[in-house]
Design a protein around this motif. Structure first.
Motif, mmCIF file in Angstrom:
data_model
loop_
_atom_site.group_PDB
_atom_site.id
_atom_site.type_symbol
_atom_site.label_atom_id
_atom_site.label_comp_id
_atom_site.label_asym_id
_atom_site.label_seq_id
_atom_site.Cartn_x
_atom_site.Cartn_y
_atom_site.Cartn_z
ATOM 1 N N ILE A 181 0.758 -0.855 -0.085
ATOM 2 C CA ILE A 181 -0.346 -0.052 0.190
ATOM 3 C C ILE A 181 0.482 0.660 -0.667
ATOM 4 O O ILE A 181 1.702 1.167 0.484
ATOM 5 N N SER A 182 0.354 2.062 -1.110
ATOM 6 C CA SER A 182 1.053 3.436 -1.064
ATOM 7 C C SER A 182 0.742 4.749 -0.871
ATOM 8 O O SER A 182 -0.131 4.152 -1.256
ATOM 9 N N SER A 183 0.936 5.682 -0.871
ATOM 10 C CA SER A 183 0.378 6.809 -0.568
ATOM 11 C C SER A 183 1.815 8.286 -1.973
ATOM 12 O O SER A 183 2.423 7.865 -2.202
ATOM 13 N N HIS A 184 0.882 9.304 -1.555
ATOM 14 C CA HIS A 184 1.310 10.262 -1.764
ATOM 15 C C HIS A 184 2.732 10.795 -1.362
ATOM 16 O O HIS A 184 2.694 10.429 0.436
ATOM 17 N N SER A 213 -5.395 6.749 5.702
ATOM 18 C CA SER A 213 -6.563 5.429 4.847
ATOM 19 C C SER A 213 -5.675 4.252 4.041
ATOM 20 O O SER A 213 -6.309 3.455 4.278
ATOM 21 N N GLN A 214 -4.113 4.191 4.377
ATOM 22 C CA GLN A 214 -3.313 3.630 3.589
ATOM 23 C C GLN A 214 -2.715 2.397 4.805
ATOM 24 O O GLN A 214 -3.932 1.208 5.377
ATOM 25 N N LEU A 215 -2.870 3.225 6.388
ATOM 26 C CA LEU A 215 -3.722 2.207 7.594
ATOM 27 C C LEU A 215 -4.966 1.683 7.870
ATOM 28 O O LEU A 215 -5.433 0.341 8.336
ATOM 29 N N ALA A 216 -5.316 2.352 7.584
ATOM 30 C CA ALA A 216 -7.519 1.518 7.850
ATOM 31 C C ALA A 216 -6.915 0.316 6.768
ATOM 32 O O ALA A 216 -7.931 -0.408 8.014
ATOM 33 N N ALA A 217 -6.797 0.438 5.413
ATOM 34 C CA ALA A 217 -7.167 -0.244 4.689
ATOM 35 C C ALA A 217 -5.868 -1.487 4.900
ATOM 36 O O ALA A 217 -6.403 -2.812 5.407
ATOM 37 N N ALA A 218 -4.644 -1.287 5.412
ATOM 38 C CA ALA A 218 -3.895 -2.830 6.235
ATOM 39 C C ALA A 218 -4.553 -3.146 7.050
ATOM 40 O O ALA A 218 -4.445 -4.418 7.034
ATOM 41 N N LEU A 269 -8.486 -9.889 7.379
ATOM 42 C CA LEU A 269 -8.527 -10.652 6.436
ATOM 43 C C LEU A 269 -7.445 -12.162 6.114
ATOM 44 O O LEU A 269 -7.671 -12.450 5.568
ATOM 45 N N GLY A 270 -6.143 -11.594 6.817
ATOM 46 C CA GLY A 270 -5.148 -13.169 7.020
ATOM 47 C C GLY A 270 -4.061 -12.804 5.828
ATOM 48 O O GLY A 270 -3.662 -13.111 4.917
ATOM 49 N N LYS A 271 -4.418 -11.061 5.003
ATOM 50 C CA LYS A 271 -3.424 -10.927 3.881
ATOM 51 C C LYS A 271 -2.144 -10.957 5.032
ATOM 52 O O LYS A 271 -2.499 -9.651 5.663
ATOM 53 N N GLN A 272 -0.999 -10.735 3.552
ATOM 54 C CA GLN A 272 -0.113 -10.041 4.299
ATOM 55 C C GLN A 272 -0.143 -8.126 3.138
ATOM 56 O O GLN A 272 0.151 -8.566 2.471
ATOM 57 N N VAL A 273 0.782 -7.250 4.382
ATOM 58 C CA VAL A 273 0.472 -5.990 3.710
ATOM 59 C C VAL A 273 2.112 -5.504 4.001
ATOM 60 O O VAL A 273 2.229 -5.720 5.156
ATOM 61 N N THR A 274 2.490 -4.451 3.607
ATOM 62 C CA THR A 274 3.221 -3.522 3.126
ATOM 63 C C THR A 274 3.127 -2.500 3.253
ATOM 64 O O THR A 274 2.797 -2.391 1.853
ATOM 65 N N ILE A 275 3.434 -1.927 4.019
ATOM 66 C CA ILE A 275 2.782 0.127 3.525
ATOM 67 C C ILE A 275 4.609 0.092 3.236
ATOM 68 O O ILE A 275 5.315 0.576 3.714
ATOM 69 N N VAL A 276 4.340 1.229 2.489
ATOM 70 C CA VAL A 276 6.115 1.481 1.699
ATOM 71 C C VAL A 276 5.351 3.480 1.376
ATOM 72 O O VAL A 276 4.018 3.623 0.530
ATOM 73 N N ASN A 277 5.828 4.094 2.105
ATOM 74 C CA ASN A 277 5.883 5.656 1.331
ATOM 75 C C ASN A 277 7.158 6.370 1.031
ATOM 76 O O ASN A 277 8.358 5.739 1.626
ATOM 77 N N ALA A 278 6.845 7.603 0.398
ATOM 78 C CA ALA A 278 8.563 8.306 0.181
ATOM 79 C C ALA A 278 8.947 8.850 1.351
ATOM 80 O O ALA A 278 10.094 8.938 1.324
ATOM 81 N N ASP A 279 7.752 9.660 2.300
ATOM 82 C CA ASP A 279 8.968 10.689 3.049
ATOM 83 C C ASP A 279 7.854 9.404 4.696
ATOM 84 O O ASP A 279 6.791 8.985 4.604
ATOM 85 N N ALA A 292 -10.041 8.474 3.073
ATOM 86 C CA ALA A 292 -10.906 7.726 3.805
ATOM 87 C C ALA A 292 -12.531 6.840 3.981
ATOM 88 O O ALA A 292 -12.826 5.961 4.608
ATOM 89 N N GLU A 293 -13.127 8.147 2.562
ATOM 90 C CA GLU A 293 -14.605 7.394 3.269
ATOM 91 C C GLU A 293 -14.618 6.600 1.863
ATOM 92 O O GLU A 293 -15.390 5.807 2.174
ATOM 93 N N LEU A 294 -13.726 6.406 1.635
ATOM 94 C CA LEU A 294 -13.850 5.925 -0.078
ATOM 95 C C LEU A 294 -13.221 4.159 1.560
ATOM 96 O O LEU A 294 -13.609 2.825 0.842
ATOM 97 N N VAL A 295 -12.170 4.253 1.729
ATOM 98 C CA VAL A 295 -11.533 3.255 2.799
ATOM 99 C C VAL A 295 -12.941 2.826 3.331
ATOM 100 O O VAL A 295 -12.918 1.665 3.284
ATOM 101 N N TYR A 296 -13.681 3.031 4.140
ATOM 102 C CA TYR A 296 -14.847 2.871 4.703
ATOM 103 C C TYR A 296 -16.071 1.858 4.130
ATOM 104 O O TYR A 296 -16.117 0.978 4.811
ATOM 105 N N ASP A 297 -15.807 2.882 2.334
ATOM 106 C CA ASP A 297 -17.368 1.178 2.000
ATOM 107 C C ASP A 297 -16.334 -0.059 1.645
ATOM 108 O O ASP A 297 -17.063 -0.608 1.651
#
Ligand code: 5GP
Ligand code: MN
Length: 333
Positions: free
Chosen positions: A21-24, A34-39, A45-55, A133-138
């Motif tokens: 999962i990345s963002s700007h 948004s990233q962390l809510a999705a993560a 759900l038992g998925k493997q998640v890596t979050i990568v950001n530039a900053d 994050a409103e979309l992530v909520y959905d």
């Protein structure tokens, strides 16, 4: 009701096991939230998640759950594959991430910025959302995953910050319905607000003082121009990271309709942030300079002599204010 775009994303997530999962770059509350809510939802759900950001996240956000696990990198290390996908939040185009290698993945693009280029294999884009994050909520509801306190905290953080503390015209009944549910899920809005807004260091306050003392107002008295260079930051004992939120302060003056903030990047290159009130479309101004954003909050990067740049931006913002005034007259007819 689940839209076809959302349903395709739900299906793609269910069919895969690994997610990046990345963002700007220079992430804000909405990107981190948004990233962390999705993560948290995907991990539930038992998925493997890596979050990568530039900053790095802005300092006040470092204390939110899961932020410490975000990887800061110029390039994604994870290998793509049929069991993997990259979920990109909050980015009008893929280059906004500042992270290389994401294009090799099956890309899921989730965003609310007008002008999103639809760069993903799957694209879900809704400019009417007050925060991504409103979309992530959905998404959380559609997966479905129960709204845990961690997920709800990140959704609330994103909405609180991306609406400028419930100031911007993008707010809807849906915004408050989601926030209401977040509170039911155990979010403490007082604690979130304290963490975001009341956990600054003294250098930041001094830096605010220096920048606001040097603030200029345009001839019409409606536009505030703020400026910061590396030397001013050094003298005040603050860093550029400490300027998060500063741009909103001039807008607290009744007469001020727009704010433009020039932050020296290097030499005569400047990061420009803009804010406006009501229907004044500052996003259109940013777009003219190759940037983007929303009606009330936008930005771009420009190069040139600062005096000329300030003059140009003031003219453009004055025009945006006039356009909005015209609209008001038309509505009264
Ligand atoms: P900020 O002023 O807080 O950096 O950005 C305000 C809004 O404008 C955010 O939604 C951000 O994503 C958007 N934005 C800021 N700078 C740029 C830019 O250079 N390009 C684009 N496309 N959007 C930007
Ligand atoms: Mn956003």
């Amino acid at each position: 009701m689940t839209s076809p775009e959302l349903q395709r994303i739900v299906d793609a997530i269910r069919a895969r096991q690994r997610f990046v999962i990345s963002s700007h770059s220079r992430p804000d509350g909405d990107s981190i939230g948004s990233q962390l809510a999705a993560a948290y939802a995907l991990r539930a759900l038992g998925k493997q998640v890596t979050i990568v950001n530039a900053d790095l996240a802005p300092p006040p956000l470092l204390q939110f759950p899961g932020v410490a696990d975000i990887q800061i990198a110029e390039r994604v290390e994870e290998e793509p594959g049929p069991d993997a996908a990259a979920i990109i939040m909050e980015c009008g185009d893929l280059a906004r991430t500042g992270v290389m290698g994401l294009e090799r993945f099956f890309v899921i693009n989730i965003d609310h910025h007008p002008g999103n280029t639809g760069y993903g294999a799957l694209n879900w884009f809704d400019a009417s959302a007050a925060a991504c994050a409103e979309l992530v909520y959905d998404l959380v509801k559609a997966l479905p995953v129960p709204l845990s306190r961690e997920i709800a905290t990140h959704i609330y953080l994103a909405i609180l910050t991306d609406t400028g503390s419930f100031h911007y015209s993008s707010i809807s009944t849906r915004t408050f319905a989601i926030c209401g549910e977040a509170l039911e899920a155990g979010v403490d809005p007082v604690l979130v607000a304290r963490n975001v807004y009341d956990s600054n260091n003294m250098g930041r306050l001094k830096l605010f003082g220096a920048v606001l003392s040097a603030m200029q107002i345009d001839q019409s008295g409606r536009i505030a121009i703020v400026y910061l260079d590396h030397e001013m930051a050094r003298q005040a004992g603050g860093t550029y990271d400490d300027t998060e939120g500063l741009i909103n302060l001039p807008l607290t003056v009744k007469e001020i309709q727009g704010v433009v903030f020039f932050k020296q990047a290097e030499g005569d290159q400047y990061r420009v942030s803009m804010r406006s009130k009501g229907d004044i479309d500052i996003g259109a101004v940013a777009k003219e300079f190759g940037g983007g954003g929303h009606k009330n909050a936008a930005g771009c990067t420009v190069t040139g002599p600062i005096d000329a740049l300030q003059k140009t931006f003031i003219e453009k913002i004055e025009r945006a204010i006039e356009l909005q005034n015209g609209k008001i007259v038309e509505m009264q007819k």
